[in-house]
Structure formats: structure tokens, C-alpha cells
Enzyme design. Structure first.
Site, PDB file in Angstrom:
ATOM      1  N   HIS A 216       1.495  14.933   5.668  1.00 36.31           N
ATOM      2  CA  HIS A 216       0.385  15.643   5.022  1.00 36.31           C
ATOM      3  C   HIS A 216      -0.720  14.652   4.690  1.00 36.31           C
ATOM      4  CE1 HIS A 216       2.629  13.862   1.702  1.00 36.31           C
ATOM      5  NE2 HIS A 216       1.510  13.919   0.999  1.00 36.31           N
ATOM      6  N   ASP A 218      -3.382  13.868   1.330  1.00 39.75           N
ATOM      7  CA  ASP A 218      -3.511  14.244  -0.075  1.00 39.75           C
ATOM      8  C   ASP A 218      -4.864  14.945  -0.245  1.00 39.75           C
ATOM      9  OD1 ASP A 218      -1.087  13.114  -0.596  1.00 39.75           O
ATOM     10  OD2 ASP A 218      -1.910  11.201  -1.267  1.00 39.75           O
ATOM     11  N   HIS A 273       0.337  10.907   5.965  1.00 34.62           N
ATOM     12  CA  HIS A 273       1.489  10.087   5.592  1.00 34.62           C
ATOM     13  C   HIS A 273       2.684  10.993   5.304  1.00 34.62           C
ATOM     14  CE1 HIS A 273      -0.768  11.025   1.915  1.00 34.62           C
ATOM     15  NE2 HIS A 273       0.413  11.052   1.296  1.00 34.62           N
ATOM     16  N   ARG A 283      14.869   6.461  -3.526  1.00 36.63           N
ATOM     17  CA  ARG A 283      13.472   6.058  -3.727  1.00 36.63           C
ATOM     18  C   ARG A 283      12.863   6.881  -4.855  1.00 36.63           C
ATOM     19  NH1 ARG A 283       8.775   4.023  -1.478  1.00 36.63           N
ATOM     20  NH2 ARG A 283       6.936   5.371  -1.563  1.00 36.63           N
TER      21      ARG A 283
HETATM   22  O1  LIG Z   1       6.894   9.001  -2.103  1.00 36.94           O
HETATM   23  C1  LIG Z   1       5.953   8.652  -1.433  1.00 36.94           C
HETATM   24  O2  LIG Z   1       5.714   7.494  -1.163  1.00 36.94           O
HETATM   25  C2  LIG Z   1       4.961   9.682  -0.912  1.00 36.94           C
HETATM   26  C3  LIG Z   1       4.564  10.666  -1.907  1.00 36.94           C
HETATM   27  C4  LIG Z   1       3.414  11.491  -1.457  1.00 36.94           C
HETATM   28  O3  LIG Z   1       2.889  11.349  -0.416  1.00 36.94           O
HETATM   29  C5  LIG Z   1       2.895  12.517  -2.374  1.00 36.94           C
HETATM   30  O4  LIG Z   1       3.466  12.714  -3.462  1.00 36.94           O
HETATM   31  O5  LIG Z   1       1.874  13.139  -2.013  1.00 36.94           O
HETATM   32 FE   LIG Z   2       0.935  12.286  -0.341  1.00 36.11          FE
END
Ligand SMILES: O=C(O)CCC(=O)C(=O)O
Ligand SMILES: [Fe+2]
Length: 351
Positions: A216, A218, A273, A283
Site C-alpha cells: 500500500h 500511506d 511498501h 516485529r
Molecule cells: O510495520 C511496518 O513496518 C509497516 C507499517 C505500515 O506500513 C503502516 O502501518 O502503514
Molecule cells: Fe504504511
């Protein structure tokens, strides 16, 4: 000290423990507060005297001031009452200024507490029968973190504006708006072991990467992301390759959001990403999405589009419009295309 003094009164029995100056043993209250340090000389009574010592030694004296005479009067009264017992009794101030020998926490708390306006959301933190200390600490930590990370996002955006030769707070003022629609998200990606608890060790799929957060972009203006030491974040390169971002809890990963792509008329790109889980550790990531007010009008900044050289790529829309549209699509869909401008609009953005 004077706070405690005003809460306790001493009922004199033997009077050998009660301080003449610092305890409240008569209707006049604490004598030191009435006379100040001058009183030691005026009454001729030493600072360390107990009520018992004064009663035993002091002869009635006459003074010029009424208050000193009142105190002499109290000493005489005290000499005359004769309560049986061994020790002086501490009396605690209760409701309606009455004194009694039982200490009640809630009454004392009510008397010493300065009422303050209720904090918004306090019910989520304090429950009636317990002190949820961890949720309170978490609430304070998150509030402080958001304040600090917002400051960082604004500084990055101010440097971005400077680099683009735009007025200093062009972008950050959208984030600093009182009604800015910014969000903090905490992501937890369980390790493969946790995720597949119950799966057989021989199951080869355990070691295969799994998508924890689908690809996606942001949608907001800027994302400031932090994670623990466990990797998983991947960024899409133009040729379609996924490149891993190495995890480092001491650094921030900054993503351009869709709105910044629009405002810079495509000079900054909101990168695709995703997050995958592979190993045996879980994680954790914290992403602060700096967004504008839902009413903010978003479009290419006039200073960026210099007519013929830079055709306007996007039309103007509000953040509310964009969100509504984004939520109607799937996570990975391209949302910006629909806001591409077909005609050479000249919207008034008010920047
Ligand atoms: O956990 C991550 O590194 C990505 C999180 C992410 O892309 C988001 O929360 O929009
Ligand atoms: Fe994100």
C-alpha cells in the site's frame, strides 16, 4: 507542614507529648501560626515546650494585646480540665470542621484535594476499583511520544518546504492545525512460530515469508515509523523488486504520503511498501501518520506548478473526500489516479 497541622488537633491528657507551639491543642489552633516566632519572646515560652511543661511552670501573665491574653486564658482552662488517661489523643479534622479520634482517608483526601477540571478520556484510564497503573503509564508515554514525533514530522516538512523554495510552514501548518487528523498506529506481527502455533516443525511453510501488512501507500502527508530490531518492512522499487529496510530501533523511517505527492505535484512520490514476517521473532512497529484537518483543501501548491513546464497533475479535494474514497477501495489499490486532473484547473488553495 502547615497543611498537616490544620488537620490534627490534640486532646490533652498528660500533655507531655504535645508541643505548645506546633500542635493544635486549644480552640485557637496552632499557636506558632497565630504569633509567629516573636511569640517565644512575647509569651516567654521556649520553642521546645510541651503543653504539659507550660501548664506546670507558667504563671498567668497579663499582656497588652488581646491575643496573648486569650492564649493565657486557654492555658488556664487547660490546667483546669482533668482527663483520665496516659497519652494525649490526636484528633483528626473531619466533616464540617469537627475533630474526632478516628482518621478517615477519604475525608482527609476531600479536604486537602484541590478540585481540577476532569481530563478528557479519564474514565478509560482510571477504573473505580483499581489503579490500572500500566494503562496510565502507557497513556502518558503515548501522549508524550505523539507530541515529540509530531514535532519531528513538522521539522522534516519545514526542511522539505525550504528545499522546494516554498514559504517556511507550507506543509507543517496543516499538521499543527488544532483539528489535524493525525494518527499513531502500533503494529504487531507475531513470529512465524506464534502465528502457526500447532503447525508441525516439518511444515516447510513455517520458514516462508508471510505478508503481515499488504502492499500500500500511506494516504496522509508524511509517515514517521519506528520499529524494534526485527525486520519486515519492504519498499517497492520501480522495477517491481521488493527491497528490505534494515530494522534499527534508533532510527526513523520516513515515508512520503499520498497527500505530499499531490501537494508537490508529483515531485515527491508516495512509495509502495509492505511488511512481511519471516523469522522467529515478532516485529513491532509504531507509525505516526501526519495528516491535515478533514476540511483541509489539498492540491498542488501554486508555487510548484510553473505553468507550461509543470502541468498540474492533480485536482483539488478535501482530505475528507480522499479518505472516503480510500476506504471504499482495497488496501493495495491505486487511489491517486482518480484525483488526476484532466483539465488545467487553477483552484484557489489559499496557500
Ligand atoms: O510495520 C511496518 O513496518 C509497516 C507499517 C505500515 O506500513 C503502516 O502501518 O502503514
Ligand atoms: Fe504504511
Amino acid at each position: 507542614m502547615s497543611l498537616e497541622r490544620s488537620r490534627v488537633s490534640m486532646q490533652i491528657v498528660k500533655a507531655c507529648e504535645t508541643s505548645f507551639w506546633f500542635d493544635s491543642w486549644s480552640s485557637l489552633g496552632c499557636i506558632i501560626e497565630k504569633l509567629g516566632e516573636r511569640g517565644y519572646i512575647d509569651l516567654g515560652i521556649p520553642k521546645t515546650a510541651t503543653v504539659g511543661e507550660v501548664m506546670a511552670m507558667q504563671r498567668r501573665r497579663h499582656h497588652r494585646t488581646g491575643l496573648l491574653n486569650q492564649i493565657e486564658e486557654e492555658i488556664t482552662k487547660q490546667r483546669m480540665c482533668n482527663i483520665a488517661g496516659e497519652r494525649d489523643i490526636a484528633l483528626w479534622k473531619g466533616e464540617k470542621d469537627s475533630y474526632r479520634n478516628k482518621f478517615v482517608t477519604s475525608e482527609t483526601w476531600r479536604q486537602i484535594r484541590n478540585a481540577k477540571p476532569e481530563m478528557e478520556g479519564y474514565k478509560g484510564v482510571w477504573f473505580s476499583h483499581s489503579t490500572p497503573k500500566y494503562s496510565f503509564i502507557t497513556c502518558s508515554a503515548v501522549t508524550c511520544y505523539v507530541e515529540a514525533i509530531k514535532q519531528l514530522a513538522c521539522e522534516i516538512l519545514d526542511l522539505t518546504a525550504e528545499g522546494l523554495r516554498l514559504p517556511p510552514h507550507t506543509f507543517s501548518k496543516l499538521i499543527r492545525a488544532v483539528d489535524s487528523d493525525s494518527v499513531l498506529r502500533l503494529n504487531h506481527y507475531p513470529s512465524s512460530n506464534q502465528f502457526l502455533s500447532g503447525a508441525k516443525v516439518s511444515d516447510m511453510s513455517v520458514s516462508l515469508p508471510r505478508v503481515g501488512f499488504g502492499e500500500h501507500t500511506d494516504p496522509q502527508i508524511l509517515t514517521v515509523l519506528r520499529s524494534n530490531r526485527v525486520g519486515g518492512l519492504q519498499v517497492a522499487f520501480p522495477d517491481g523488486r521488493w527491497v528490505s529496510v534494515s530494522p534499527d530501533p534508533s532510527t526513523f523511517c520516513v515515508n512520503v504520503g499520498d497527500l505530499l505527492q499531490v501537494m508537490t505535484n508529483g515531485r515527491f512520490l508516495s512509495v509502495r511498501h509492505r511488511a512481511v514476517t519471516t523469522g522467529h521473532a515478532s516485529r513491532l512497529s509504531m507509525a505516526y501518520f501526519a495528516g491535515p484537518s478533514v476540511h483541509a483543501k489539498i492540491g498542488p501548491i501554486p508555487g510548484i506548478i510553473t505553468a507550461a513546464e509543470q502541468p498540474r497533475l492533480y485536482r483539488t479535494f478535501t482530505w475528507a473526500d480522499y479518505k472516503k474514497f480510500a476506504y471504499s477501495l482495497s488496501l493495495g489499490d491505486n487511489r491517486l489516479d482518480i484525483f488526476r486532473s484532466c483539465v488545467d484547473e487553477h483552484d484557489e488553495l489559499g496557500f
